[in-house]
Design a protein around this motif. Structure first.
Motif, PDB file in Angstrom:
ATOM      1  N   TYR A  36      65.248  82.222  -3.274  1.00  0.00           N
ATOM      2  CA  TYR A  36      63.704  82.752  -2.610  1.00  0.00           C
ATOM      3  C   TYR A  36      62.518  82.847  -3.327  1.00  0.00           C
ATOM      4  O   TYR A  36      62.419  83.877  -4.721  1.00  0.00           O
ATOM      5  CB  TYR A  36      63.817  83.772  -1.878  1.00  0.00           C
ATOM      6  CG  TYR A  36      64.512  83.196  -0.243  1.00  0.00           C
ATOM      7  CD1 TYR A  36      65.452  84.014   0.270  1.00  0.00           C
ATOM      8  CD2 TYR A  36      64.424  82.667   0.532  1.00  0.00           C
ATOM      9  CE1 TYR A  36      66.409  84.033   0.566  1.00  0.00           C
ATOM     10  CE2 TYR A  36      64.468  82.469   1.440  1.00  0.00           C
ATOM     11  CZ  TYR A  36      66.190  83.352   1.748  1.00  0.00           C
ATOM     12  OH  TYR A  36      66.316  82.984   2.308  1.00  0.00           O
ATOM     13  N   ARG A  37      61.293  82.476  -3.624  1.00  0.00           N
ATOM     14  CA  ARG A  37      60.205  82.680  -4.434  1.00  0.00           C
ATOM     15  C   ARG A  37      58.779  83.294  -3.034  1.00  0.00           C
ATOM     16  O   ARG A  37      58.909  83.217  -2.235  1.00  0.00           O
ATOM     17  CB  ARG A  37      59.323  81.462  -5.136  1.00  0.00           C
ATOM     18  CG  ARG A  37      58.490  81.512  -5.427  1.00  0.00           C
ATOM     19  CD  ARG A  37      57.353  79.645  -5.709  1.00  0.00           C
ATOM     20  NE  ARG A  37      55.582  79.900  -6.377  1.00  0.00           N
ATOM     21  CZ  ARG A  37      55.787  79.228  -6.933  1.00  0.00           C
ATOM     22  NH1 ARG A  37      56.456  78.786  -8.043  1.00  0.00           N
ATOM     23  NH2 ARG A  37      54.644  79.575  -7.089  1.00  0.00           N
ATOM     24  N   GLN A  38      58.512  84.485  -4.206  1.00  0.00           N
ATOM     25  CA  GLN A  38      57.498  85.467  -3.785  1.00  0.00           C
ATOM     26  C   GLN A  38      55.772  85.158  -4.149  1.00  0.00           C
ATOM     27  O   GLN A  38      55.586  84.961  -5.071  1.00  0.00           O
ATOM     28  CB  GLN A  38      57.377  86.703  -3.427  1.00  0.00           C
ATOM     29  CG  GLN A  38      57.146  87.468  -1.870  1.00  0.00           C
ATOM     30  CD  GLN A  38      57.072  88.527  -2.113  1.00  0.00           C
ATOM     31  OE1 GLN A  38      57.861  89.587  -3.166  1.00  0.00           O
ATOM     32  NE2 GLN A  38      55.607  89.248  -0.985  1.00  0.00           N
ATOM     33  N   ASP A  39      55.023  84.127  -2.744  1.00  0.00           N
ATOM     34  CA  ASP A  39      53.817  84.685  -3.545  1.00  0.00           C
ATOM     35  C   ASP A  39      52.908  85.669  -3.193  1.00  0.00           C
ATOM     36  O   ASP A  39      53.053  85.255  -1.511  1.00  0.00           O
ATOM     37  CB  ASP A  39      53.269  82.879  -3.582  1.00  0.00           C
ATOM     38  CG  ASP A  39      54.041  81.818  -4.399  1.00  0.00           C
ATOM     39  OD1 ASP A  39      54.805  81.649  -4.158  1.00  0.00           O
ATOM     40  OD2 ASP A  39      53.990  81.870  -5.516  1.00  0.00           O
ATOM     41  N   PRO A  98      56.648  97.008  -3.965  1.00  0.00           N
ATOM     42  CA  PRO A  98      56.234  95.900  -4.944  1.00  0.00           C
ATOM     43  C   PRO A  98      56.821  95.976  -5.768  1.00  0.00           C
ATOM     44  O   PRO A  98      57.241  97.433  -6.175  1.00  0.00           O
ATOM     45  CB  PRO A  98      54.724  96.502  -4.921  1.00  0.00           C
ATOM     46  CG  PRO A  98      54.267  97.639  -3.727  1.00  0.00           C
ATOM     47  CD  PRO A  98      55.500  98.181  -3.093  1.00  0.00           C
ATOM     48  N   ALA A  99      56.711  94.858  -6.357  1.00  0.00           N
ATOM     49  CA  ALA A  99      58.163  94.785  -6.986  1.00  0.00           C
ATOM     50  C   ALA A  99      59.664  94.975  -7.392  1.00  0.00           C
ATOM     51  O   ALA A  99      60.209  95.050  -7.898  1.00  0.00           O
ATOM     52  CB  ALA A  99      57.696  94.582  -8.622  1.00  0.00           C
ATOM     53  N   GLU A 100      59.817  95.006  -6.011  1.00  0.00           N
ATOM     54  CA  GLU A 100      60.980  95.315  -5.670  1.00  0.00           C
ATOM     55  C   GLU A 100      61.627  94.483  -4.619  1.00  0.00           C
ATOM     56  O   GLU A 100      61.209  92.910  -4.330  1.00  0.00           O
ATOM     57  CB  GLU A 100      61.176  96.268  -5.471  1.00  0.00           C
ATOM     58  CG  GLU A 100      61.199  97.796  -5.697  1.00  0.00           C
ATOM     59  CD  GLU A 100      61.340  99.006  -5.359  1.00  0.00           C
ATOM     60  OE1 GLU A 100      60.931 100.251  -5.598  1.00  0.00           O
ATOM     61  OE2 GLU A 100      62.498  98.948  -4.346  1.00  0.00           O
ATOM     62  N   GLY A 101      63.077  94.067  -4.670  1.00  0.00           N
ATOM     63  CA  GLY A 101      63.920  93.247  -3.643  1.00  0.00           C
ATOM     64  C   GLY A 101      63.317  94.057  -2.022  1.00  0.00           C
ATOM     65  O   GLY A 101      63.306  95.018  -1.756  1.00  0.00           O
ATOM     66  N   PRO A 102      63.721  93.177  -0.936  1.00  0.00           N
ATOM     67  CA  PRO A 102      63.177  93.899   0.830  1.00  0.00           C
ATOM     68  C   PRO A 102      64.525  94.112   0.870  1.00  0.00           C
ATOM     69  O   PRO A 102      65.693  93.983   0.343  1.00  0.00           O
ATOM     70  CB  PRO A 102      63.784  92.360   1.654  1.00  0.00           C
ATOM     71  CG  PRO A 102      62.875  91.404   0.401  1.00  0.00           C
ATOM     72  CD  PRO A 102      63.593  91.790  -1.040  1.00  0.00           C
ATOM     73  N   GLY A 107      67.919  91.350  -5.050  1.00  0.00           N
ATOM     74  CA  GLY A 107      68.653  91.109  -6.468  1.00  0.00           C
ATOM     75  C   GLY A 107      66.624  92.610  -6.022  1.00  0.00           C
ATOM     76  O   GLY A 107      65.871  92.264  -5.260  1.00  0.00           O
ATOM     77  N   GLN A 108      66.403  92.977  -7.775  1.00  0.00           N
ATOM     78  CA  GLN A 108      65.392  93.239  -7.610  1.00  0.00           C
ATOM     79  C   GLN A 108      63.953  92.918  -8.023  1.00  0.00           C
ATOM     80  O   GLN A 108      62.716  93.152  -7.529  1.00  0.00           O
ATOM     81  CB  GLN A 108      65.574  95.086  -8.417  1.00  0.00           C
ATOM     82  CG  GLN A 108      65.974  95.892  -7.208  1.00  0.00           C
ATOM     83  CD  GLN A 108      65.618  96.479  -6.913  1.00  0.00           C
ATOM     84  OE1 GLN A 108      64.527  96.912  -7.647  1.00  0.00           O
ATOM     85  NE2 GLN A 108      66.095  96.412  -5.748  1.00  0.00           N
ATOM     86  N   GLY A 109      64.375  91.423  -8.080  1.00  0.00           N
ATOM     87  CA  GLY A 109      63.855  90.467  -8.375  1.00  0.00           C
ATOM     88  C   GLY A 109      63.702  89.931 -10.141  1.00  0.00           C
ATOM     89  O   GLY A 109      63.174  91.206 -10.685  1.00  0.00           O
ATOM     90  N   THR A 110      62.814  89.394 -10.043  1.00  0.00           N
ATOM     91  CA  THR A 110      62.545  88.758 -11.666  1.00  0.00           C
ATOM     92  C   THR A 110      60.252  88.174 -11.243  1.00  0.00           C
ATOM     93  O   THR A 110      60.569  87.607 -11.010  1.00  0.00           O
ATOM     94  CB  THR A 110      62.862  87.671 -12.758  1.00  0.00           C
ATOM     95  OG1 THR A 110      64.055  88.678 -12.549  1.00  0.00           O
ATOM     96  CG2 THR A 110      62.645  87.379 -13.474  1.00  0.00           C
ATOM     97  N   ARG A 111      60.022  88.787 -12.322  1.00  0.00           N
ATOM     98  CA  ARG A 111      58.070  88.381 -12.261  1.00  0.00           C
ATOM     99  C   ARG A 111      58.008  87.384 -13.234  1.00  0.00           C
ATOM    100  O   ARG A 111      58.551  87.696 -14.178  1.00  0.00           O
ATOM    101  CB  ARG A 111      57.263  89.275 -12.151  1.00  0.00           C
ATOM    102  CG  ARG A 111      56.551  89.264 -12.902  1.00  0.00           C
ATOM    103  CD  ARG A 111      55.648  88.797 -11.592  1.00  0.00           C
ATOM    104  NE  ARG A 111      55.067  89.214 -10.303  1.00  0.00           N
ATOM    105  CZ  ARG A 111      54.764  88.726  -9.372  1.00  0.00           C
ATOM    106  NH1 ARG A 111      53.845  87.873  -8.911  1.00  0.00           N
ATOM    107  NH2 ARG A 111      54.432  89.961  -8.483  1.00  0.00           N
ATOM    108  N   LEU A 112      57.609  86.452 -12.677  1.00  0.00           N
ATOM    109  CA  LEU A 112      57.795  85.455 -14.099  1.00  0.00           C
ATOM    110  C   LEU A 112      56.658  84.943 -14.334  1.00  0.00           C
ATOM    111  O   LEU A 112      55.721  84.726 -13.088  1.00  0.00           O
ATOM    112  CB  LEU A 112      58.827  84.244 -13.426  1.00  0.00           C
ATOM    113  CG  LEU A 112      58.502  82.666 -14.346  1.00  0.00           C
ATOM    114  CD1 LEU A 112      58.828  82.564 -15.766  1.00  0.00           C
ATOM    115  CD2 LEU A 112      59.114  81.665 -14.395  1.00  0.00           C
ATOM    116  N   THR A 113      55.942  84.641 -15.468  1.00  0.00           N
ATOM    117  CA  THR A 113      54.331  84.271 -15.499  1.00  0.00           C
ATOM    118  C   THR A 113      54.639  83.053 -16.749  1.00  0.00           C
ATOM    119  O   THR A 113      55.049  83.334 -17.212  1.00  0.00           O
ATOM    120  CB  THR A 113      54.126  85.577 -16.795  1.00  0.00           C
ATOM    121  OG1 THR A 113      53.876  86.730 -15.038  1.00  0.00           O
ATOM    122  CG2 THR A 113      52.449  85.471 -16.484  1.00  0.00           C
TER     123      THR A 113
END
Lengths: 112, 113
Positions: free
Chosen positions: B35-38, A40-44, B105-111
């Motif tokens: 990419y976008r993850q939902d 969760p909340a990390e990249g694959p 990358g580790q991702g960005t959570r956009l709200t």
């Protein structure tokens, strides 16, 4: 239309037993397949891959099997460990300039 | 250390505002992706670029824009035209044009509120 399908949203396995995650694809042009693990909340993170010229690839506890005629691949984890609990994504690409196409993922829970 | 850096990790914006997500890589990779993850949707491709100054739309490009002025950088702008922008955004790169494994990358959570 989904080109890569992971039909099991979740899977629970006891620690020490085998985990088998399945993936089906519809595009016959796909010739390279990958599995990613995601917390969760990390990249694959990349786990293991297989080219269409092979039917099996092994890396430690992880083995991927490819059945081209059935357009099916599976990831086996033996033995399963609690740290393996994560979401696993199957991905595929075709030779040339195509980005990876991902399935919807399977959430694996390894119970101690 | 080589890798892909996304910033910020969490981002809050008001509805109707444009917002730009940063993605930088020092892996010398040619190709970069967004990419976008939902929940329950897996990873869906927004845009990708295989070479500097060139990019292509993915499956869900509407409401997004990108640029690729440098090999190392591939920023994504979420515009006010994106109807449902709240999501987890992932940037990736690969060493060859569209081939082989992608590094994320580790991702960005956009709200968007």
């Amino acid at each position: 239309d989904q080109q890569v399908k992971q039909n099991s949203p979740s899977l629970s396995v006891q620690e020490g037993r085998i985990s088998i995650l399945n993936c089906d694809y519809t595009n016959s042009m796909f010739d390279y397949f990958l599995w990613y693990k995601k917390y969760p909340a990390e990249g694959p993170t990349f786990l293991i891959s297989i080219s269409s010229i092979k039917d099996k690839n092994e890396d430690g506890r992880f083995t991927v099997f490819l059945n081209k005629s059935a357009k099916h691949l599976s990831l086996h984890i033996v033995p399963s460990q609690p740290g393996d609990s994560a979401v696993y994504f199957c991905a595929a690409s075709a030779s040339g300039n195509t980005p990876l196409v991902f399935g919807k993922g399977t959430r694996l829970s390894v119970i101690a | 250390d080589g890798g892909i850096t996304q910033s910020p990790k969490y981002l809050f914006r008001k509805e109707g505002q444009n917002v730009t997500l940063s993605c930088e890589q020092n892996l010398n990779h040619d190709a970069m992706y967004w990419y976008r993850q939902d929940p329950g949707q897996g990873l869906r491709l927004i845009y990708y670029s295989q070479i500097v100054n060139d990019f292509q739309k993915g499956d869900i490009a509407e409401g997004y824009s990108v640029s690729r002025e440098k090999k190392e950088s591939f920023p994504l702008t979420v515009t006010s035209a994106q109807k449902n922008p709240t999501a987890f955004y992932l940037c990736a790169s690969s060493p060859r044009r569209g081939l082989g494994e992608a590094f994320f990358g580790q991702g960005t959570r956009l709200t968007v509120v």
